[in-house]
Every structure is written in structure tokens, then in C-alpha cells.
Design an enzyme around this catalytic site. Structure first.
Site, PDB file in Angstrom:
ATOM      1  N   ASN A   9      -2.364   4.032  -0.709  1.00  0.00           N
ATOM      2  CA  ASN A   9      -0.964   3.132  -0.193  1.00  0.00           C
ATOM      3  C   ASN A   9      -0.664   2.156   0.325  1.00  0.00           C
ATOM      4  O   ASN A   9       0.702   1.644   1.022  1.00  0.00           O
ATOM      5  CB  ASN A   9       0.282   3.943  -0.431  1.00  0.00           C
ATOM      6  CG  ASN A   9       1.132   5.038  -1.841  1.00  0.00           C
ATOM      7  OD1 ASN A   9       0.428   4.475  -2.333  1.00  0.00           O
ATOM      8  ND2 ASN A   9       0.578   6.001  -1.457  1.00  0.00           N
ATOM      9  N   HIS A  56      -0.778   2.707   3.939  1.00  0.00           N
ATOM     10  CA  HIS A  56      -0.035   3.646   5.820  1.00  0.00           C
ATOM     11  C   HIS A  56      -0.629   4.863   5.290  1.00  0.00           C
ATOM     12  O   HIS A  56      -1.704   5.046   4.877  1.00  0.00           O
ATOM     13  CB  HIS A  56       1.452   3.672   5.049  1.00  0.00           C
ATOM     14  CG  HIS A  56       2.299   4.419   4.177  1.00  0.00           C
ATOM     15  ND1 HIS A  56       2.917   4.647   3.357  1.00  0.00           N
ATOM     16  CD2 HIS A  56       1.051   5.258   3.625  1.00  0.00           C
ATOM     17  CE1 HIS A  56       3.363   5.631   2.566  1.00  0.00           C
ATOM     18  NE2 HIS A  56       1.951   5.452   2.520  1.00  0.00           N
ATOM     19  N   CYS A  80       3.609   4.754   8.981  1.00  0.00           N
ATOM     20  CA  CYS A  80       2.358   3.424   9.974  1.00  0.00           C
ATOM     21  C   CYS A  80       1.920   2.764   9.307  1.00  0.00           C
ATOM     22  O   CYS A  80       0.219   3.524   8.642  1.00  0.00           O
ATOM     23  CB  CYS A  80       2.526   5.181  10.936  1.00  0.00           C
ATOM     24  SG  CYS A  80       1.264   3.779  11.880  1.00  0.00           S
TER      25      CYS A  80
END
Length: 325
Positions: free
Chosen positions: A244, A246, A281
Site C-alpha cells: 500500500n 506506506h 508514514c
């Protein structure tokens, strides 16, 4: 890149003295019993149960014939072993994640990416973990065969779904660990949290049980000037990202443990992990890790954690509990 640095508050010296002088041991959570008090969960109850643990001892639901419970085994590999000779918490989390994806795939709902259903793919939606709680009785060792049972349920978060796991020794049936989590949806393009479409809820209904959990763990916000330890210079790298795009949630464990006191890491065993994610993040993000330590009278310890971007935006809050080895 800024070099990683650790800043310890004045309480660190007294912490070290206390940890070195104590010899008390902690009783295991279940003693290997097959009866498990599941975390924040009550069977066949629509209203959410309050509190971290309910007082009812239950086992994983036996409705596998309807596809509710998915079971699979894995063998602990040498590269998953830590310095204590046992599998690491990060290794267990990776297996939990893999089991969830395999569960959705086994139900014929996997379409694209990490567990995305066909309707999710059409809407550019992906799953992201919002909260997770793991409780370990005993870590498996190299070569052990572990059975994971996985099932989905409701969550008190309106736009979320819960995922529960139970880990057992495949040969003896001994309970090793249990975990639950809350997952929400995010738009893959806008990176914003999305509502839970009824069409997706309908896709998940055949494998979702009548469970509802309460996420009542209170995780503390930490500050630079009050934290016992502050580590800077953490950078999210390309190799830390998942499908994904991240940072994989298992990576966060490494970041918070790097900032735990060495005396705790050497003399204690992590048995209780709670995480709450506030923001995703991505590659290149620079973070700092804050830790506050509480030492209990029996020698066990609790740490409060927080990861934040260098500009102060929160990424994750966490709590770890440690028992003496």
C-alpha cells in the site's frame, strides 16, 4: 541524514539501579490453558463490551463450516528468531498479517493489493490498521509449528472492522498468543480515510462474526521535555514500505524498541503490545521516537511510546509491557 541519537532523562540512572536489583518473576497470562479470555471481546453480543478484557473465558468460535474461522499453520524459521532463541514480536505480526490476507483470499474475496475486495478495488480503497493489541503467553522457538486461527467481527469504530487471531502450538494445542485489531479504509489516491461502503460490508458479511470489541486502551501523548528517552534521526526507507506504499506496521515495533532502555531489553521479555496509528508514514519521512518508563514494584515494567514526524505531527502511540525473564 541526521545521526540517530538517544537522550536519557535523569530518571534513567534510578531505573537502572532498580532493574538490576529486582528478581521477581511474572506469572504467565494463561499458563498454556486452552481457555482464553479474549481481549476486549464478548461472544454473541452486539453492544460493545467495555474494558480491555472481559471476564468470560471462551475459545475461538467453532463455526468454521460457515467460513467464519480460518486456520493455517506456519513453521518458525531461523531468521525469525531473536537473541533469546524465540520468535520475535515482529515475526508474529507478519504472520498475523499474512493470515488475514490468506483468509480473505480463501473466501474468494481477494481482488488486488493487501486484502482488497473487488468493490474496494473499484473504489480505490485499501485496508489500513488503526489499532492493534497483542498478548503473548509464550513465544515459539525455531522449528515450532504454530496454528493461527483468524476471524473478523464488528468494531466500535463506525467505519471499521475487527480482526482477531489466536495462536496455538500445532502439536500440543497450547495457547501461545492472542491478538485483535481494528482496520479502516483509506482512499489509495487521496490517502484520506474513507467511509465503509455498504457494498464492501456486504462482501465481508459471509466471513464476519457477531463480535464487537471495545478499544479502551488509553495511550498517552508524550512530549520531548517529559519523555525519559528521545531518539531522533529515524528515516522511513523504500524497503520499509508494503504493497500500500506506506510503512508496514511491523516496522514500527523496531522503531519503538530501539528507544527502550537496554536494561529492559536485556532482562525482560515483551508480552503485551498495544498500538494506535494516527497517520501513515511514507518513504523519506523523518521521525523521532519518545519513550517513558514505569517500573512496577514486582520488577516488571511498562513503557509508553510515541512516534512523531520531526515537525511534531503524531504518527503512532504505543504501550509495551515487559516481564522479567
Amino acid at each position: 541524514m541526521v545521526a540517530a541519537s538517544t537522550i536519557a532523562a535523569s530518571s534513567a540512572s534510578s531505573l537502572a539501579s532498580y532493574l538490576l536489583s529486582t528478581t521477581t518473576f511474572l506469572t504467565k497470562i494463561s499458563g498454556g490453558s486452552n481457555n482464553v479470555t479474549f481481549l476486549g471481546m464478548k461472544p454473541n453480543t452486539k453492544p460493545c463490551s467495555r474494558g480491555l478484557r472481559v471476564k468470560v473465558k471462551v475459545q475461538a468460535p467453532e463455526k468454521n463450516m460457515n467460513g467464519y474461522v480460518y486456520r493455517q499453520n506456519f513453521t518458525v524459521k531461523s531468521y525469525e528468531i531473536g537473541r533469546n532463541g524465540m520468535a520475535t514480536m515482529g515475526a508474529l505480526l507478519n504472520h498475523l498479517q499474512d493470515t488475514t490476507v490468506d483468509h480473505i483470499k480463501d473466501a474468494g474475496l481477494l481482488d488486488d493489493g493487501f486484502g482488497s475486495t473487488p468493490e474496494m478495488t473499484r473504489r480505490n480503497l485499501i485496508w489500513v490498521v488503526a489499532k492493534m493489541h497483542v498478548l503473548v503467553d509464550r513465544y515459539p522457538s525455531w522449528g515450532d509449528v504454530v496454528q493461527i486461527e483468524s476471524w473478523f467481527g464488528g468494531a466500535s469504530v463506525k467505519n471499521g472492522i475487527s480482526n482477531h487471531w489466536l495462536l496455538r502450538d500445532a502439536n500440543t494445542g497450547e495457547t501461545l498468543a492472542q491478538a485483535n485489531s481494528v482496520w479502516i479504509m483509506m482512499n489509495k489516491k487521496t490517502r484520506k480515510v474513507s467511509k465503509f461502503p455498504e457494498e464492501v460490508r456486504g462482501e465481508m458479511a459471509p466471513i464476519t462474526m457477531d463480535y464487537c470489541i471495545s478499544e479502551d486502551i488509553k495511550l498517552t501523548k508524550l512530549h520531548d521535555n517529559t519523555a525519559d528517552f528521545v531518539q531522533t534521526g529515524l528515516t522511513a526507507r523504500w524497503s520499509d514500505l508494503d504493497l500500500n506504499n506506506h510503512v508496514n506496521f511491523a516496522k514500527y515495533i523496531g522503531w519503538i524498541l530501539e528507544n527502550a532502555p537496554m536494561l529492559i531489553l536485556k532482562n525482560h521479555e515483551l508480552f503485551d503490545l498495544a498500538m494506535e496509528f494516527r497517520r501513515e508514514c511514507g518513504e523519506g519521512d523523518e521521525l523521532k521516537s519518545l519513550t517513558t518508563v514505569i517500573v512496577e514494584t514486582d520488577g516488571n515494567a511498562e513503557c509508553q511510546h510515541m512516534l512523531q514526524l520531526e515537525n511534531g505531527i503524531e504518527v503512532m502511540r504505543g504501550r509495551t509491557k515487559w516481564r522479567l525473564k
